[in-house]
Design a protein around this motif. Sequence first.
Motif, PDB file in Angstrom:
ATOM      1  N   ASP A 170      10.363  -9.256  -2.679  1.00 22.41           N
ATOM      2  CA  ASP A 170       9.461  -9.101  -3.827  1.00 22.41           C
ATOM      3  C   ASP A 170       8.021  -9.110  -3.313  1.00 22.41           C
ATOM      4  O   ASP A 170       7.450 -10.168  -3.006  1.00 22.41           O
ATOM      5  CB  ASP A 170       9.705 -10.242  -4.819  1.00 22.41           C
TER       6      ASP A 170
ATOM      7  N   ARG B  66       6.280  -5.454  -7.432  1.00 26.77           N
ATOM      8  CA  ARG B  66       5.918  -6.056  -8.715  1.00 26.77           C
ATOM      9  C   ARG B  66       5.162  -5.080  -9.593  1.00 26.77           C
ATOM     10  O   ARG B  66       5.359  -5.041 -10.815  1.00 26.77           O
ATOM     11  CB  ARG B  66       5.088  -7.332  -8.482  1.00 26.77           C
TER      12      ARG B  66
ATOM     13  N   GLU C 182      12.149  -9.939 -11.906  1.00 26.77           N
ATOM     14  CA  GLU C 182      12.591 -11.335 -11.921  1.00 26.77           C
ATOM     15  C   GLU C 182      13.534 -11.628 -13.071  1.00 26.77           C
ATOM     16  O   GLU C 182      14.500 -12.403 -12.912  1.00 26.77           O
ATOM     17  CB  GLU C 182      11.372 -12.257 -11.985  1.00 26.77           C
TER      18      GLU C 182
ATOM     19  N   SER D   5      14.960 -17.084  -6.328  1.00 31.01           N
ATOM     20  CA  SER D   5      14.197 -16.925  -5.095  1.00 31.01           C
ATOM     21  C   SER D   5      14.767 -17.846  -4.017  1.00 31.01           C
ATOM     22  O   SER D   5      15.021 -19.029  -4.266  1.00 31.01           O
ATOM     23  CB  SER D   5      12.715 -17.254  -5.333  1.00 31.01           C
TER      24      SER D   5
ATOM     25  N   ARG E 220      14.365 -12.697  -2.643  1.00 34.28           N
ATOM     26  CA  ARG E 220      15.172 -12.949  -3.830  1.00 34.28           C
ATOM     27  C   ARG E 220      16.597 -12.434  -3.632  1.00 34.28           C
ATOM     28  O   ARG E 220      16.829 -11.479  -2.883  1.00 34.28           O
ATOM     29  CB  ARG E 220      14.550 -12.280  -5.063  1.00 34.28           C
TER      30      ARG E 220
ATOM     31  N   SER F  45      14.120 -21.405  -5.506  1.00 33.61           N
ATOM     32  CA  SER F  45      14.349 -21.757  -6.908  1.00 33.61           C
ATOM     33  C   SER F  45      15.225 -23.004  -7.015  1.00 33.61           C
ATOM     34  O   SER F  45      15.994 -23.321  -6.088  1.00 33.61           O
ATOM     35  CB  SER F  45      15.021 -20.585  -7.636  1.00 33.61           C
TER      36      SER F  45
END
Length: 463
Positions: free
Chosen positions: A279, A284, A292, A299, A313, A392
Motif C-alpha cells: 500500500d 492509495r 483498505e 496490515s 497488507r 493490525s
Amino acid sequence: MPSPLRRPSRSVRVPGRVSRPVRLGHQSTGSFFVPYLERPDTGDESPRRAYRPALPPGKPDEASAATAGPADTGPADLAPATQPAAGPAIRPDTAPATRQDAAPATRQGGVPAARPVASAPDRRPDAEPSWGTVVATTVQLWAKRRLERPWLRALLALVLAAVVFAAGAVTATLTRGGATSAQGKTTGTQGSTTSSQGSTSGSATGQGTVSSGSGALAAVAAARAQAAAWVAQQVNPDEVIGCDPMMCGALEAAHVQANRLLVLGPGQPDPLGSEILLDTATLRSQFGARLETVYAPVSLAAFGAGAARIEVRFSAPNGARAYLAELARDVAARKAAGAEMLRNHAIHAFPAARRQLTAGRVDTRLLVTLVTLAHRHPVDIISFGANQAGASPGVPLRSAEITGAPGPGSTPAVSVLTLRSFLSSQQPPYRPSIVAVTTASRRTVLRVGYPAPSLLGLLGTHG
C-alpha cells in the motif's frame, strides 16, 4: 669521250619545254651506303625518318629517273623506252662518286638531350617521429585541406559552440544537484537550532523550504527500501505481491523474484490476483479507501510516515468482512490452545510468554509445533518475537526463542542440536526456519519462525 674524273652531268633537255638545260637537282648519295646499325648515336630522342635501301648501281638515266620528282619530269619522261635518251653517255662500269665528308643527316637545330645528373640521397633523420607528432601532423593536414571552404569552417564553429554549451549545462546541473543534496542533509541541524537563533531563522527556513522536496523524495525512497527488505525476508516466497511500478523495482532490487510481482499500473481497475499488497501513496490515490475497506483490511507491517508511508497488507480473497470474521474466530481458537499448552508439564514458559499464550497472540503453526516437540522433549519457551510496527490487531506472533528443559526427576535437558534435528524433520507448513542465537546470559537458544502471512483455520473447531 669525257674524262672519268669528271662528274657526269645531271642536266637533261626536255623537248618542247625550254631551250636551256634543266637542273634536276643534286641529292647526296653518301648516306645511301652507310649501314643502319652503324649509324652513330646523335642523342636525338625524336623519331627519325625510315631510311630506304641503297639503290644498285645503274645507268645515269635510270638514276635520274629514279630520283626525279613529279615537278622535274615532263611528257618526254613518259615516252616509250625505245626513244633514245639525250645527254652524254657514261661507261657502264662507272659508279657514282660519293662526298668524302658525307655524314648522316640530322634535324636542324637538334641537340642531344642531356641526362639528369643523379643527386646524392637525402640523409635519413636520426630518429623516427613519435605517434603524437604523426597524429598531430595528420590532423593538421586534414584540417588544412578540409577547412579551405568557408561553409565547412562555419559548420565546425557551430559544432564546437554546441559542445561547449552542452558541457556547461551538464556541469551547472551537477553542481546544482550536489548543492541541493548538501542542503537537504543539513536541514535537520538547521531546523533544530532555528528556535534559539532568531537572527538566522529566516535563512534556515529558506534552506528548509528549498530542501523539502529532496527530503520528501529521500523519505519515500528510504521507506520503499525498508518495505522491500522486510518483504524479501519475512513474506512467504509462494505469495504473489501486488505493487506499483516503482515499488516493484525496489522489490526486484531486494532480490524478490520478478515472477512473483503483479504490477498495478494506472489502468488497473482493482488489485485482485495479489495475495500481498504494498500500500503506497500511488495505490492509495488510484484505489482510494476501497484499498483498505474492501481489498486488504489487515496490515502486516508499516514503514515511513505521512505521504511516504508504505504498508504491507494481506489481500482478502473473499472480501474484508469475511476475512475479519475468520480472523476473530482464529484468535478465539488460539486463546484456547494457549491455555491448554500451559497445563502441559513438558512446556515451560517465561511470564511474558505465558501472557501472550493466554491472549491468543501466538501463530497457530508455532503452537502446533511446540506441542509436538514437548511430547518428545521438554521445552522451555523464553520469549515470542514481536510484530513489526504498524501491524493490525489480531495479527499473530510468528517466532519464538526456545531451548531444552530438564525432564521429570533428574533428567537433563536435551541439547540444541537434538531440538534442531527434530524441528527440521517437520513437513510444511509446520517446518520452521531455525537459527541458533546466544542470549545476554551466554545461553545458546534456537530462534524458530514462520513466514507471513499467518494461516487461519488450522485449529478448526478444536481448542
